[in-house]
Design an enzyme around this catalytic site. Structure first.
Site, PDB file in Angstrom:
ATOM      1  N   PRO A 217       1.768   7.548   0.316  1.00 41.40           N
ATOM      2  CA  PRO A 217       2.337   8.534  -0.619  1.00 41.40           C
ATOM      3  C   PRO A 217       3.791   8.280  -1.004  1.00 41.40           C
ATOM      4  CG  PRO A 217       2.376   9.439   1.575  1.00 41.40           C
ATOM      5  CD  PRO A 217       1.707   8.092   1.692  1.00 41.40           C
ATOM      6  N   GLY A 218       4.392   7.192  -0.519  1.00 38.38           N
ATOM      7  CA  GLY A 218       5.685   6.794  -1.056  1.00 38.38           C
ATOM      8  C   GLY A 218       6.877   6.899  -0.130  1.00 38.38           C
ATOM      9  N   GLY A 219       6.694   7.290   1.114  1.00 34.24           N
ATOM     10  CA  GLY A 219       7.830   7.408   2.017  1.00 34.24           C
ATOM     11  C   GLY A 219       8.590   6.112   2.185  1.00 34.24           C
ATOM     12  N   LYS A 220       7.857   5.022   2.373  1.00 39.27           N
ATOM     13  CA  LYS A 220       8.508   3.728   2.575  1.00 39.27           C
ATOM     14  C   LYS A 220       9.073   3.182   1.270  1.00 39.27           C
ATOM     15  CE  LYS A 220       5.512   2.804   6.539  1.00 39.27           C
ATOM     16  NZ  LYS A 220       4.799   4.099   6.423  1.00 39.27           N
TER      17      LYS A 220
ATOM     18  N   ASP B  88       1.688  -1.805   4.885  1.00 42.32           N
ATOM     19  CA  ASP B  88       1.231  -0.682   5.707  1.00 42.32           C
ATOM     20  C   ASP B  88      -0.262  -0.579   5.450  1.00 42.32           C
ATOM     21  OD1 ASP B  88       0.803   1.621   7.105  1.00 42.32           O
ATOM     22  OD2 ASP B  88       2.279   2.840   6.049  1.00 42.32           O
TER      23      ASP B  88
ATOM     24  N   CYS C  69       0.886  -1.176   0.000  1.00 46.98           N
ATOM     25  CA  CYS C  69       0.000   0.000   0.000  1.00 46.98           C
ATOM     26  C   CYS C  69       0.915   1.215   0.000  1.00 46.98           C
ATOM     27  CB  CYS C  69      -0.913  -0.002   1.208  1.00 46.98           C
ATOM     28  SG  CYS C  69      -2.014  -1.436   1.308  1.00 46.98           S
ATOM     29  N   ALA C  70       1.436   1.561  -1.161  1.00 46.23           N
ATOM     30  CA  ALA C  70       2.644   2.379  -1.237  1.00 46.23           C
ATOM     31  C   ALA C  70       2.443   3.870  -0.998  1.00 46.23           C
ATOM     32  CB  ALA C  70       3.307   2.176  -2.597  1.00 46.23           C
TER      33      ALA C  70
ATOM     34  N   CYS D  30      -0.833   2.783  11.294  1.00 48.83           N
ATOM     35  CA  CYS D  30      -0.670   4.009  12.077  1.00 48.83           C
ATOM     36  C   CYS D  30      -1.894   4.200  12.968  1.00 48.83           C
ATOM     37  CB  CYS D  30      -0.433   5.217  11.171  1.00 48.83           C
ATOM     38  SG  CYS D  30      -1.680   5.442   9.884  1.00 48.83           S
TER      39      CYS D  30
ATOM     40  N   ASP E 202      -5.717  -3.206  -7.544  1.00 46.29           N
ATOM     41  CA  ASP E 202      -6.251  -3.713  -6.290  1.00 46.29           C
ATOM     42  C   ASP E 202      -5.278  -4.759  -5.745  1.00 46.29           C
ATOM     43  OD1 ASP E 202      -7.703  -5.301  -4.355  1.00 46.29           O
ATOM     44  OD2 ASP E 202      -9.553  -4.447  -5.147  1.00 46.29           O
TER      45      ASP E 202
END
Length: 416
Positions: free
Chosen positions: A236-239, A295, A233-234, A348, A280
Protein backbone atom coordinates in the site's frame (compact mmCIF):
# COMPACT_ATOMS: atom_id res chain seq x y z
CA UNK A 1 -27.05 -2.70 25.31
CA UNK A 2 -24.65 -2.59 22.35
CA UNK A 3 -26.65 -5.21 20.45
CA UNK A 4 -25.89 -3.67 17.04
CA UNK A 5 -22.14 -3.96 17.54
CA UNK A 6 -22.46 -7.50 18.88
CA UNK A 7 -24.67 -8.59 15.99
CA UNK A 8 -22.21 -7.10 13.50
CA UNK A 9 -19.41 -8.99 15.24
CA UNK A 10 -21.35 -12.26 14.94
CA UNK A 11 -21.86 -11.69 11.20
CA UNK A 12 -18.17 -10.99 10.72
CA UNK A 13 -17.10 -14.02 12.75
CA UNK A 14 -19.37 -16.17 10.60
CA UNK A 15 -17.72 -14.78 7.46
CA UNK A 16 -14.26 -15.61 8.81
CA UNK A 17 -14.85 -18.97 10.49
CA UNK A 18 -17.49 -20.48 8.18
CA UNK A 19 -16.89 -18.74 4.85
CA UNK A 20 -13.11 -18.52 5.35
CA UNK A 21 -12.95 -14.86 4.31
CA UNK A 22 -10.16 -12.58 5.46
CA UNK A 23 -11.35 -9.62 7.51
CA UNK A 24 -10.00 -7.27 4.86
CA UNK A 25 -12.50 -8.79 2.42
CA UNK A 26 -15.53 -8.50 4.70
CA UNK A 27 -17.36 -5.22 3.98
CA UNK A 28 -17.89 -2.93 6.96
CA UNK A 29 -21.47 -2.53 8.12
CA UNK A 30 -22.16 1.05 7.08
CA UNK A 31 -25.39 1.07 9.07
CA UNK A 32 -23.39 1.25 12.28
CA UNK A 33 -22.17 4.49 13.80
CA UNK A 34 -18.35 4.69 13.96
CA UNK A 35 -18.24 3.82 17.67
CA UNK A 36 -20.22 0.61 17.08
CA UNK A 37 -18.07 -0.27 14.06
CA UNK A 38 -14.97 0.04 16.22
CA UNK A 39 -16.53 -2.00 19.02
CA UNK A 40 -17.58 -4.74 16.62
CA UNK A 41 -14.02 -4.89 15.29
CA UNK A 42 -12.58 -5.20 18.79
CA UNK A 43 -14.99 -7.99 19.67
CA UNK A 44 -14.13 -9.94 16.53
CA UNK A 45 -10.43 -9.54 17.28
CA UNK A 46 -10.87 -10.77 20.87
CA UNK A 47 -12.66 -13.92 19.76
CA UNK A 48 -10.17 -14.78 16.99
CA UNK A 49 -7.15 -14.23 19.26
CA UNK A 50 -8.53 -16.55 21.95
CA UNK A 51 -10.76 -18.99 20.06
CA UNK A 52 -9.46 -22.30 21.43
CA UNK A 53 -9.15 -21.11 25.06
CA UNK A 54 -12.71 -19.72 24.86
CA UNK A 55 -13.98 -23.05 23.53
CA UNK A 56 -12.17 -24.85 26.35
CA UNK A 57 -13.99 -22.70 28.89
CA UNK A 58 -17.37 -23.28 27.26
CA UNK A 59 -17.05 -27.00 26.57
CA UNK A 60 -17.48 -28.35 30.15
CA UNK A 61 -21.02 -26.97 30.26
CA UNK A 62 -22.17 -28.42 26.93
CA UNK A 63 -23.52 -31.91 26.31
CA UNK A 64 -22.60 -31.58 22.65
CA UNK A 65 -21.18 -28.94 20.36
CA UNK A 66 -24.03 -26.61 19.34
CA UNK A 67 -24.68 -25.34 15.81
CA UNK A 68 -22.38 -22.54 14.69
CA UNK A 69 -24.84 -19.65 15.26
CA UNK A 70 -25.23 -20.61 18.93
CA UNK A 71 -21.52 -21.36 19.31
CA UNK A 72 -20.62 -17.93 17.94
CA UNK A 73 -22.91 -16.29 20.49
CA UNK A 74 -21.27 -18.27 23.28
CA UNK A 75 -17.78 -17.44 22.04
CA UNK A 76 -18.53 -13.75 21.74
CA UNK A 77 -20.06 -13.52 25.20
CA UNK A 78 -17.24 -15.60 26.71
CA UNK A 79 -14.68 -13.22 25.16
CA UNK A 80 -16.46 -10.27 26.74
CA UNK A 81 -16.54 -12.03 30.11
CA UNK A 82 -13.09 -13.63 30.20
CA UNK A 83 -10.90 -11.36 28.06
CA UNK A 84 -12.53 -7.95 28.24
CA UNK A 85 -13.81 -8.39 31.81
CA UNK A 86 -17.24 -6.96 31.04
CA UNK A 87 -20.14 -7.00 33.51
CA UNK A 88 -21.64 -10.48 33.57
CA UNK A 89 -25.28 -9.41 33.84
CA UNK A 90 -25.15 -7.18 30.76
CA UNK A 91 -23.19 -9.69 28.67
CA UNK A 92 -25.44 -12.64 29.47
CA UNK A 93 -28.61 -10.63 29.01
CA UNK A 94 -27.45 -9.37 25.61
CA UNK A 95 -26.49 -12.85 24.43
CA UNK A 96 -29.88 -14.27 25.43
CA UNK A 97 -31.69 -11.37 23.75
CA UNK A 98 -29.74 -11.96 20.55
CA UNK A 99 -30.49 -15.70 20.70
CA UNK A 100 -34.22 -15.03 21.03
CA UNK A 101 -34.20 -12.70 18.02
CA UNK A 102 -32.68 -15.29 15.69
CA UNK A 103 -34.87 -18.16 14.53
CA UNK A 104 -31.80 -20.37 14.31
CA UNK A 105 -30.97 -19.92 18.01
CA UNK A 106 -34.27 -19.05 19.69
CA UNK A 107 -34.73 -22.60 21.02
CA UNK A 108 -31.23 -22.51 22.50
CA UNK A 109 -31.67 -19.27 24.47
CA UNK A 110 -32.12 -21.18 27.74
CA UNK A 111 -28.98 -23.24 27.14
CA UNK A 112 -26.99 -20.11 26.26
CA UNK A 113 -28.18 -18.40 29.43
CA UNK A 114 -27.24 -21.39 31.62
CA UNK A 115 -23.82 -21.90 30.04
CA UNK A 116 -22.81 -18.26 30.22
CA UNK A 117 -23.86 -17.92 33.85
CA UNK A 118 -21.51 -20.79 34.70
CA UNK A 119 -18.74 -19.35 32.50
CA UNK A 120 -19.09 -16.00 34.29
CA UNK A 121 -18.52 -17.65 37.67
CA UNK A 122 -16.06 -20.47 36.96
CA UNK A 123 -14.51 -19.37 33.68
CA UNK A 124 -12.00 -16.74 34.82
CA UNK A 125 -9.95 -19.21 36.87
CA UNK A 126 -10.05 -21.83 34.13
CA UNK A 127 -9.18 -19.27 31.44
CA UNK A 128 -6.18 -17.97 33.38
CA UNK A 129 -4.64 -21.47 33.42
CA UNK A 130 -4.96 -22.10 29.69
CA UNK A 131 -2.13 -21.60 27.17
CA UNK A 132 -2.58 -18.96 24.47
CA UNK A 133 -4.18 -19.67 21.11
CA UNK A 134 -1.94 -22.17 19.33
CA UNK A 135 -0.69 -21.56 15.82
CA UNK A 136 -1.81 -24.15 13.27
CA UNK A 137 0.83 -26.75 12.59
CA UNK A 138 1.68 -25.44 9.13
CA UNK A 139 2.98 -22.31 10.86
CA UNK A 140 3.90 -23.63 14.29
CA UNK A 141 5.77 -26.67 12.95
CA UNK A 142 8.42 -24.73 11.00
CA UNK A 143 8.72 -22.18 13.82
CA UNK A 144 9.31 -24.93 16.38
CA UNK A 145 11.81 -26.67 14.11
CA UNK A 146 13.79 -23.48 13.54
CA UNK A 147 13.74 -21.85 16.98
CA UNK A 148 12.37 -24.40 19.45
CA UNK A 149 9.27 -24.92 21.54
CA UNK A 150 9.88 -22.01 23.91
CA UNK A 151 10.10 -19.50 21.07
CA UNK A 152 6.94 -20.91 19.50
CA UNK A 153 5.05 -20.42 22.75
CA UNK A 154 6.47 -16.92 23.15
CA UNK A 155 5.28 -16.01 19.65
CA UNK A 156 1.83 -17.41 20.38
CA UNK A 157 1.67 -15.34 23.57
CA UNK A 158 2.72 -12.24 21.62
CA UNK A 159 -0.27 -12.70 19.31
CA UNK A 160 -2.80 -12.38 22.14
CA UNK A 161 -2.86 -8.63 22.99
CA UNK A 162 -4.19 -5.99 20.66
CA UNK A 163 -1.03 -4.61 19.00
CA UNK A 164 0.11 -1.00 19.27
CA UNK A 165 0.21 1.29 16.24
CA UNK A 166 3.54 2.37 14.77
CA UNK A 167 4.18 5.46 12.67
CA UNK A 168 6.99 6.39 10.31
CA UNK A 169 7.76 10.12 10.38
CA UNK A 170 9.30 12.03 7.47
CA UNK A 171 13.06 12.54 7.89
CA UNK A 172 13.94 15.81 9.54
CA UNK A 173 10.47 16.33 11.01
CA UNK A 174 10.12 16.60 14.79
CA UNK A 175 6.66 15.92 16.17
CA UNK A 176 5.47 16.52 19.71
CA UNK A 177 2.74 13.89 19.80
CA UNK A 178 1.09 13.03 23.11
CA UNK A 179 1.40 9.49 24.44
CA UNK A 180 3.95 8.49 21.78
CA UNK A 181 6.85 6.15 22.50
CA UNK A 182 10.03 6.58 20.47
CA UNK A 183 11.26 3.13 19.46
CA UNK A 184 15.00 2.46 19.14
CA UNK A 185 14.59 1.95 15.39
CA UNK A 186 13.07 5.43 15.00
CA UNK A 187 9.38 4.58 14.68
CA UNK A 188 6.78 6.21 16.93
CA UNK A 189 4.48 3.85 18.84
CA UNK A 190 0.97 4.48 20.13
CA UNK A 191 -1.36 2.27 22.12
CA UNK A 192 -4.00 0.20 20.32
CA UNK A 193 -7.13 2.17 19.56
CA UNK A 194 -5.41 5.51 19.04
CA UNK A 195 -7.25 7.58 16.44
CA UNK A 196 -4.33 8.29 14.13
CA UNK A 197 -6.25 10.61 11.81
CA UNK A 198 -6.87 12.97 14.74
CA UNK A 199 -3.19 13.37 15.59
CA UNK A 200 -1.44 16.68 14.84
CA UNK A 201 0.45 16.36 11.58
CA UNK A 202 -1.78 13.76 9.93
CA UNK A 203 -3.48 16.18 7.56
CA UNK A 204 -0.09 17.72 6.76
CA UNK A 205 1.21 14.31 5.72
CA UNK A 206 4.15 14.25 8.11
CA UNK A 207 3.74 10.56 9.01
CA UNK A 208 2.06 7.33 7.99
CA UNK A 209 1.13 4.07 9.72
CA UNK A 210 3.82 1.40 9.28
CA UNK A 211 4.87 -1.34 11.66
CA UNK A 212 8.39 -0.83 13.00
CA UNK A 213 9.53 -4.05 11.33
CA UNK A 214 8.21 -2.98 7.93
CA UNK A 215 10.13 0.28 8.18
CA UNK A 216 13.54 -1.44 8.32
CA UNK A 217 14.00 -2.95 4.81
CA UNK A 218 14.34 0.48 3.19
CA UNK A 219 17.13 1.30 5.61
CA UNK A 220 19.09 -1.73 4.37
CA UNK A 221 19.34 0.01 0.99
CA UNK A 222 21.62 2.64 2.52
CA UNK A 223 21.79 6.17 1.12
CA UNK A 224 19.26 6.35 -1.71
CA UNK A 225 19.23 10.14 -2.25
CA UNK A 226 19.19 10.73 -6.01
CA UNK A 227 19.24 6.99 -6.77
CA UNK A 228 16.88 5.24 -9.18
CA UNK A 229 15.00 2.79 -6.98
CA UNK A 230 12.36 0.23 -7.91
CA UNK A 231 9.77 -0.66 -5.28
CA UNK A 232 8.78 -3.91 -6.94
CA UNK A 233 5.59 -4.73 -5.00
CA UNK A 234 4.70 -1.27 -3.83
CA UNK A 235 1.16 -1.31 -2.42
CA UNK A 236 0.00 0.00 0.00
CA UNK A 237 2.95 2.37 -0.30
CA UNK A 238 4.69 2.65 3.06
CA UNK A 239 8.09 1.79 1.64
CA UNK A 240 7.49 3.92 -1.46
CA UNK A 241 6.88 6.90 0.81
CA UNK A 242 10.01 6.12 2.82
CA UNK A 243 12.11 6.01 -0.33
CA UNK A 244 10.61 9.20 -1.76
CA UNK A 245 11.08 11.01 1.57
CA UNK A 246 14.77 10.02 1.50
CA UNK A 247 15.20 11.65 -1.91
CA UNK A 248 15.14 8.60 -4.16
CA UNK A 249 13.76 8.63 -7.70
CA UNK A 250 11.16 5.95 -7.04
CA UNK A 251 9.40 3.70 -9.51
CA UNK A 252 6.53 2.03 -7.67
CA UNK A 253 5.27 -1.12 -9.35
CA UNK A 254 2.19 -3.17 -8.50
CA UNK A 255 -0.14 -5.53 -10.33
CA UNK A 256 -3.37 -4.17 -8.83
CA UNK A 257 -4.91 -0.89 -9.98
CA UNK A 258 -7.01 -0.57 -6.82
CA UNK A 259 -4.00 -1.12 -4.60
CA UNK A 260 -1.98 1.36 -6.65
CA UNK A 261 -4.80 3.89 -6.24
CA UNK A 262 -4.18 3.58 -2.51
CA UNK A 263 -0.48 4.27 -3.05
CA UNK A 264 -1.40 7.39 -5.02
CA UNK A 265 -3.69 8.56 -2.21
CA UNK A 266 -0.97 8.05 0.38
CA UNK A 267 1.57 9.92 -1.71
CA UNK A 268 -0.86 12.79 -2.23
CA UNK A 269 -1.52 13.13 1.50
CA UNK A 270 2.18 13.14 2.34
CA UNK A 271 3.18 15.44 -0.52
CA UNK A 272 5.62 12.89 -1.92
CA UNK A 273 6.04 11.70 -5.49
CA UNK A 274 6.88 8.51 -7.32
CA UNK A 275 6.42 7.09 -10.80
CA UNK A 276 3.48 4.68 -10.42
CA UNK A 277 3.21 1.74 -12.82
CA UNK A 278 0.43 -0.85 -12.79
CA UNK A 279 2.02 -3.88 -14.37
CA UNK A 280 2.95 -7.50 -13.82
CA UNK A 281 6.43 -7.47 -12.30
CA UNK A 282 7.60 -10.08 -14.81
CA UNK A 283 6.63 -7.80 -17.69
CA UNK A 284 8.58 -4.86 -16.30
CA UNK A 285 11.70 -4.15 -18.31
CA UNK A 286 12.81 -0.84 -16.81
CA UNK A 287 16.14 -0.10 -15.31
CA UNK A 288 18.82 -0.85 -14.73
CA UNK A 289 18.09 0.43 -11.24
CA UNK A 290 20.60 1.53 -8.65
CA UNK A 291 18.58 -0.29 -5.99
CA UNK A 292 15.53 -2.55 -5.84
CA UNK A 293 13.24 -3.29 -2.93
CA UNK A 294 11.41 -6.60 -3.33
CA UNK A 295 8.79 -6.97 -0.60
CA UNK A 296 7.62 -10.23 -2.07
CA UNK A 297 4.11 -11.71 -1.84
CA UNK A 298 4.10 -14.17 1.03
CA UNK A 299 1.97 -16.01 3.60
CA UNK A 300 1.90 -12.87 5.81
CA UNK A 301 2.32 -15.12 8.85
CA UNK A 302 4.48 -12.47 10.49
CA UNK A 303 1.46 -10.15 10.75
CA UNK A 304 -0.87 -12.37 12.81
CA UNK A 305 -0.67 -9.97 15.75
CA UNK A 306 -2.42 -7.47 13.44
CA UNK A 307 -4.45 -10.01 11.46
CA UNK A 308 -5.73 -12.68 13.88
CA UNK A 309 -8.07 -14.00 11.21
CA UNK A 310 -5.17 -15.33 9.13
CA UNK A 311 -4.64 -18.68 10.94
CA UNK A 312 -8.38 -19.38 10.73
CA UNK A 313 -8.60 -18.73 6.98
CA UNK A 314 -5.34 -19.66 5.28
CA UNK A 315 -3.65 -23.07 5.14
CA UNK A 316 -0.45 -24.74 4.05
CA UNK A 317 -1.56 -25.13 0.41
CA UNK A 318 -0.62 -21.50 -0.30
CA UNK A 319 2.98 -21.77 0.84
CA UNK A 320 4.61 -23.71 -1.99
CA UNK A 321 3.14 -21.57 -4.81
CA UNK A 322 4.24 -18.47 -2.94
CA UNK A 323 7.80 -19.70 -2.46
CA UNK A 324 8.04 -20.49 -6.17
CA UNK A 325 6.75 -17.01 -6.98
CA UNK A 326 9.25 -15.43 -4.59
CA UNK A 327 12.10 -17.31 -6.26
CA UNK A 328 11.04 -16.16 -9.72
CA UNK A 329 10.63 -12.56 -8.58
CA UNK A 330 14.03 -12.67 -6.89
CA UNK A 331 15.65 -13.85 -10.12
CA UNK A 332 13.81 -11.29 -12.25
CA UNK A 333 14.73 -8.45 -9.88
CA UNK A 334 18.41 -9.25 -10.40
CA UNK A 335 17.98 -8.75 -14.18
CA UNK A 336 16.73 -5.20 -13.48
CA UNK A 337 19.56 -4.30 -11.12
CA UNK A 338 22.65 -2.31 -12.12
CA UNK A 339 25.94 -4.18 -11.57
CA UNK A 340 27.05 -3.38 -8.05
CA UNK A 341 23.55 -2.21 -7.15
CA UNK A 342 21.74 -3.29 -4.03
CA UNK A 343 18.69 -5.56 -3.81
CA UNK A 344 16.72 -5.91 -0.59
CA UNK A 345 14.54 -9.01 -0.40
CA UNK A 346 11.98 -9.10 2.39
CA UNK A 347 8.81 -10.91 3.45
CA UNK A 348 6.43 -10.43 6.37
CA UNK A 349 6.58 -14.15 7.13
CA UNK A 350 7.56 -16.34 10.06
CA UNK A 351 8.38 -19.24 7.73
CA UNK A 352 12.10 -19.70 6.98
CA UNK A 353 11.19 -21.11 3.57
CA UNK A 354 9.96 -17.60 2.69
CA UNK A 355 12.98 -15.86 4.16
CA UNK A 356 16.35 -17.32 5.09
CA UNK A 357 15.99 -20.29 2.73
CA UNK A 358 15.16 -18.03 -0.22
CA UNK A 359 18.39 -16.10 0.25
CA UNK A 360 20.62 -19.14 0.71
CA UNK A 361 19.04 -20.75 -2.38
CA UNK A 362 19.56 -17.57 -4.44
CA UNK A 363 23.23 -17.48 -3.45
CA UNK A 364 23.60 -20.97 -4.93
CA UNK A 365 21.73 -20.06 -8.12
CA UNK A 366 23.59 -16.85 -8.94
CA UNK A 367 27.36 -16.68 -9.25
CA UNK A 368 28.84 -13.57 -7.69
CA UNK A 369 25.77 -12.79 -5.60
CA UNK A 370 26.55 -12.00 -1.97
CA UNK A 371 24.78 -10.77 1.12
CA UNK A 372 25.72 -7.39 2.54
CA UNK A 373 25.68 -8.22 6.27
CA UNK A 374 23.08 -6.20 8.16
CA UNK A 375 24.01 -4.46 11.40
CA UNK A 376 20.91 -4.81 13.56
CA UNK A 377 22.36 -2.75 16.42
CA UNK A 378 23.17 0.17 14.12
CA UNK A 379 19.54 0.09 12.95
CA UNK A 380 18.30 0.33 16.53
CA UNK A 381 17.68 -3.38 16.92
CA UNK A 382 19.47 -6.14 18.76
CA UNK A 383 22.32 -8.42 17.75
CA UNK A 384 20.02 -11.45 18.17
CA UNK A 385 18.06 -10.27 15.12
CA UNK A 386 20.99 -11.06 12.81
CA UNK A 387 20.92 -14.38 10.97
CA UNK A 388 23.97 -16.45 10.05
CA UNK A 389 23.44 -15.72 6.35
CA UNK A 390 23.67 -11.98 7.01
CA UNK A 391 20.00 -11.01 6.95
CA UNK A 392 17.70 -9.85 9.73
CA UNK A 393 15.06 -12.07 11.30
CA UNK A 394 12.41 -10.31 13.39
CA UNK A 395 9.80 -12.18 15.43
CA UNK A 396 6.64 -11.10 17.30
CA UNK A 397 8.16 -12.12 20.63
CA UNK A 398 10.89 -9.49 20.25
CA UNK A 399 10.15 -6.33 22.27
CA UNK A 400 7.34 -8.22 24.00
CA UNK A 401 7.51 -5.86 26.97
CA UNK A 402 6.66 -2.85 24.79
CA UNK A 403 4.10 -4.41 22.46
CA UNK A 404 6.11 -6.67 20.16
CA UNK A 405 6.90 -6.27 16.49
CA UNK A 406 5.75 -8.00 13.32
CA UNK A 407 7.54 -11.09 12.09
CA UNK A 408 9.75 -10.10 9.17
CA UNK A 409 12.75 -11.33 7.22
CA UNK A 410 15.02 -9.04 5.19
CA UNK A 411 18.42 -9.21 3.55
CA UNK A 412 20.44 -6.87 1.31
CA UNK A 413 22.39 -8.39 -1.56
CA UNK A 414 24.63 -7.21 -4.39
CA UNK A 415 26.24 -8.72 -7.49
CA UNK A 416 28.98 -7.35 -9.70
Amino acid sequence: MGLEARQAAIRTLDAVLREKRMLAHVPADTRLVPADQARAGRLVSLVLRHLDPLDACIAPYLDRKPPLPALLLLRLAAAELLVAGEDAHGVVDSAVTMAKRNKGTVRMAGMINAVLRKVAVEGPERFADLPPQALPDWIGGPVRKRWGKDVLHAIEAAHMPLPPIDLTVKPGVTLDLPHATQLPTGSLRFSAGTQITALPGYEDGTFWVQDAAAALPVRLLGDVAGARVLDMCAAPGGKTMQLAALGAQVTALDLSQSRMDRVAQNLARTGLSADLIVEDAFDHAGGPYDAILLDAPCSATGTIRRHPDLPHVKDRTEVEPLTRLQMRMFDHALTLLKPGGRLVFCTCSLLPVEGEFQVTAALKRHEGLRVIPADAVALGGEASWQGPEGGLRLRPDFWADIGGIDGFYMAALTRM
